[in-house]
Scaffold this motif. Sequence first.
Motif, PDB file in Angstrom:
ATOM      1  N   ALA A  18       1.144  -0.926   0.430  1.00 60.98           N
ATOM      2  CA  ALA A  18       0.647  -0.171   0.024  1.00 60.98           C
ATOM      3  C   ALA A  18       0.938   1.190   0.063  1.00 60.98           C
ATOM      4  O   ALA A  18       1.622   1.672   1.203  1.00 60.98           O
ATOM      5  N   ALA A  19       1.003   1.734  -0.910  1.00 57.62           N
ATOM      6  CA  ALA A  19       1.797   3.109  -1.279  1.00 57.62           C
ATOM      7  C   ALA A  19       1.121   3.702  -0.838  1.00 57.62           C
ATOM      8  O   ALA A  19       0.385   4.454  -0.956  1.00 57.62           O
ATOM      9  N   GLY A  20       1.938   5.264  -0.648  1.00 55.91           N
ATOM     10  CA  GLY A  20       1.806   6.518   0.089  1.00 55.91           C
ATOM     11  C   GLY A  20      -0.093   6.768   1.094  1.00 55.91           C
ATOM     12  O   GLY A  20      -0.431   7.509   0.531  1.00 55.91           O
ATOM     13  N   LEU A  21      -0.120   5.579   2.031  1.00 53.71           N
ATOM     14  CA  LEU A  21      -0.931   5.899   2.879  1.00 53.71           C
ATOM     15  C   LEU A  21      -0.039   6.613   4.146  1.00 53.71           C
ATOM     16  O   LEU A  21       0.651   6.079   4.211  1.00 53.71           O
ATOM     17  N   ARG A  22      -0.941   7.066   4.537  1.00 49.54           N
ATOM     18  CA  ARG A  22      -0.154   8.020   5.798  1.00 49.54           C
ATOM     19  C   ARG A  22      -0.561   7.448   6.797  1.00 49.54           C
ATOM     20  O   ARG A  22      -1.506   6.977   7.272  1.00 49.54           O
ATOM     21  N   ILE A  23       0.314   7.830   7.902  1.00 52.22           N
ATOM     22  CA  ILE A  23       0.436   6.829   9.843  1.00 52.22           C
ATOM     23  C   ILE A  23       1.530   8.530  10.172  1.00 52.22           C
ATOM     24  O   ILE A  23       2.033   9.163  10.086  1.00 52.22           O
ATOM     25  N   THR A  24       0.159   8.506  11.037  1.00 53.26           N
ATOM     26  CA  THR A  24       0.533   8.780  12.257  1.00 53.26           C
ATOM     27  C   THR A  24       1.463   7.998  13.664  1.00 53.26           C
ATOM     28  O   THR A  24       0.211   7.050  14.293  1.00 53.26           O
ATOM     29  N   LEU A  25       2.160   8.840  14.231  1.00 46.68           N
ATOM     30  CA  LEU A  25       2.320   7.873  15.892  1.00 46.68           C
ATOM     31  C   LEU A  25       2.480   8.481  16.753  1.00 46.68           C
ATOM     32  O   LEU A  25       2.760  10.011  16.860  1.00 46.68           O
ATOM     33  N   TYR A  26       1.663   8.764  18.054  1.00 46.33           N
ATOM     34  CA  TYR A  26       0.750   9.377  19.116  1.00 46.33           C
ATOM     35  C   TYR A  26       2.178   7.449  20.837  1.00 46.33           C
ATOM     36  O   TYR A  26       1.791   7.305  20.299  1.00 46.33           O
ATOM     37  N   ARG A  27       2.408   9.187  21.160  1.00 44.19           N
ATOM     38  CA  ARG A  27       3.129   8.439  22.208  1.00 44.19           C
ATOM     39  C   ARG A  27       1.502   8.726  22.906  1.00 44.19           C
ATOM     40  O   ARG A  27       0.844   9.987  22.878  1.00 44.19           O
ATOM     41  N   VAL A  28       1.247   7.272  24.556  1.00 43.25           N
ATOM     42  CA  VAL A  28       0.113   7.456  24.464  1.00 43.25           C
ATOM     43  C   VAL A  28       0.280   7.457  26.184  1.00 43.25           C
ATOM     44  O   VAL A  28       1.123   6.524  26.452  1.00 43.25           O
ATOM     45  N   SER A  29      -0.314   8.185  26.988  1.00 42.84           N
ATOM     46  CA  SER A  29      -0.070   8.419  28.666  1.00 42.84           C
ATOM     47  C   SER A  29      -1.521   8.583  29.184  1.00 42.84           C
ATOM     48  O   SER A  29      -2.163   9.708  29.197  1.00 42.84           O
ATOM     49  N   GLY A  30      -2.199   8.183  29.850  1.00 41.74           N
ATOM     50  CA  GLY A  30      -3.182   8.367  30.362  1.00 41.74           C
ATOM     51  C   GLY A  30      -4.695   8.292  29.379  1.00 41.74           C
ATOM     52  O   GLY A  30      -4.737   7.838  27.995  1.00 41.74           O
ATOM     53  N   ASN A  31      -4.954   9.196  29.388  1.00 40.42           N
ATOM     54  CA  ASN A  31      -6.192  10.309  27.801  1.00 40.42           C
ATOM     55  C   ASN A  31      -5.357  11.117  27.588  1.00 40.42           C
ATOM     56  O   ASN A  31      -6.011  11.586  26.090  1.00 40.42           O
ATOM     57  N   SER A  32      -3.789  11.422  27.193  1.00 41.83           N
ATOM     58  CA  SER A  32      -3.308  11.942  26.557  1.00 41.83           C
ATOM     59  C   SER A  32      -2.969  11.592  25.285  1.00 41.83           C
ATOM     60  O   SER A  32      -2.127  10.233  25.507  1.00 41.83           O
ATOM     61  N   HIS A  33      -2.653  12.256  24.132  1.00 39.27           N
ATOM     62  CA  HIS A  33      -2.112  12.057  22.422  1.00 39.27           C
ATOM     63  C   HIS A  33      -0.976  12.558  22.523  1.00 39.27           C
ATOM     64  O   HIS A  33      -1.636  14.038  22.525  1.00 39.27           O
ATOM     65  N   ARG A  34       0.338  12.312  22.545  1.00 33.85           N
ATOM     66  CA  ARG A  34       0.784  13.355  21.047  1.00 33.85           C
ATOM     67  C   ARG A  34       1.805  12.681  20.227  1.00 33.85           C
ATOM     68  O   ARG A  34       2.194  11.962  20.735  1.00 33.85           O
ATOM     69  N   LYS A  35       1.564  13.396  19.503  1.00 35.76           N
ATOM     70  CA  LYS A  35       2.166  13.192  18.372  1.00 35.76           C
ATOM     71  C   LYS A  35       3.506  13.557  18.069  1.00 35.76           C
ATOM     72  O   LYS A  35       3.563  14.460  18.568  1.00 35.76           O
ATOM     73  N   ILE A  36       3.952  12.333  17.097  1.00 37.30           N
ATOM     74  CA  ILE A  36       5.894  12.258  17.176  1.00 37.30           C
ATOM     75  C   ILE A  36       5.975  12.352  16.188  1.00 37.30           C
ATOM     76  O   ILE A  36       6.947  11.987  15.785  1.00 37.30           O
ATOM     77  N   ALA A  37       5.242  11.682  15.476  1.00 39.94           N
ATOM     78  CA  ALA A  37       5.982  11.108  14.098  1.00 39.94           C
ATOM     79  C   ALA A  37       4.334  11.127  13.206  1.00 39.94           C
ATOM     80  O   ALA A  37       4.024  10.823  12.978  1.00 39.94           O
ATOM     81  N   GLU A  38       5.075  11.749  11.601  1.00 35.57           N
ATOM     82  CA  GLU A  38       4.217  11.636  10.418  1.00 35.57           C
ATOM     83  C   GLU A  38       4.673  11.397   9.147  1.00 35.57           C
ATOM     84  O   GLU A  38       5.814  11.650   9.081  1.00 35.57           O
ATOM     85  N   VAL A  39       4.601   9.744   8.314  1.00 34.65           N
ATOM     86  CA  VAL A  39       4.496   9.946   7.775  1.00 34.65           C
ATOM     87  C   VAL A  39       4.215   9.096   6.322  1.00 34.65           C
ATOM     88  O   VAL A  39       3.127   8.372   6.471  1.00 34.65           O
ATOM     89  N   GLU A  40       4.485   8.656   5.235  1.00 33.88           N
ATOM     90  CA  GLU A  40       3.632   8.400   4.719  1.00 33.88           C
ATOM     91  C   GLU A  40       5.101   7.051   3.833  1.00 33.88           C
ATOM     92  O   GLU A  40       5.759   6.939   3.607  1.00 33.88           O
ATOM     93  N   THR A  41       4.011   5.841   3.310  1.00 29.23           N
ATOM     94  CA  THR A  41       4.950   4.375   3.122  1.00 29.23           C
ATOM     95  C   THR A  41       4.885   5.117   1.558  1.00 29.23           C
ATOM     96  O   THR A  41       4.763   5.738   1.107  1.00 29.23           O
ATOM     97  N   ASN A  42       6.252   4.074   1.395  1.00 33.42           N
ATOM     98  CA  ASN A  42       6.532   3.998  -0.310  1.00 33.42           C
ATOM     99  C   ASN A  42       6.292   3.381  -0.739  1.00 33.42           C
ATOM    100  O   ASN A  42       5.117   2.519  -0.906  1.00 33.42           O
ATOM    101  N   ALA A  43       6.911   3.071  -2.221  1.00 39.34           N
ATOM    102  CA  ALA A  43       6.494   2.414  -3.056  1.00 39.34           C
ATOM    103  C   ALA A  43       6.895   0.718  -2.954  1.00 39.34           C
ATOM    104  O   ALA A  43       5.252   0.213  -2.549  1.00 39.34           O
ATOM    105  N   ASP A  44       6.919   0.625  -1.864  1.00 38.11           N
ATOM    106  CA  ASP A  44       7.386  -1.021  -0.688  1.00 38.11           C
ATOM    107  C   ASP A  44       6.301  -0.982   0.380  1.00 38.11           C
ATOM    108  O   ASP A  44       5.917  -2.104   0.568  1.00 38.11           O
ATOM    109  N   GLY A  45       5.834  -0.300   0.424  1.00 35.80           N
ATOM    110  CA  GLY A  45       4.185   0.160   1.500  1.00 35.80           C
ATOM    111  C   GLY A  45       5.340  -0.035   2.945  1.00 35.80           C
ATOM    112  O   GLY A  45       4.901   0.157   3.759  1.00 35.80           O
TER     113      GLY A  45
END
Length: 118
Positions: A18-45
């Motif tokens: 699945a190329a071109g799929l956006r993904i975000t990564l959050y660190r979770v602490s209790g009810n708090s989410h902190r975004k720490i990365a946002e990336v997109e998949t390459n041609a190899d998924g």
Amino acid sequence: MPGYLTTHVLDTATGAPAAGLRITLYRVSGNSHRKIAEVETNADGRTDAPILPPGAFKTGTYELVFFAGDYLKRAGLAGGEVLFLDQIPIRFGMDDPEAHYHVPLLLSPYGYSTYRGS
């Protein structure tokens, strides 16, 4: 070696990465989410680098959010105003500071699966 996190997405409906799929990564602490990365998949998924590289890795609870709906629309695999799958959150824990964690997503328009890969 310090721990790190990778992911990739395979489109099981087409049998291709699945190329071109956006993904975000959050660190979770209790009810708090902190975004720490946002990336997109390459041609190899995959992402071009670990989504959480060794220098930034910390044990704890995290959440990957896969923007499947956008990908499925572009691929012509989803129709209608309301999508069955849109954003797919996967919450998981990492407790080994020296491990490689790999969280792949197997995706189709009406289902998905994940596991701890290698």
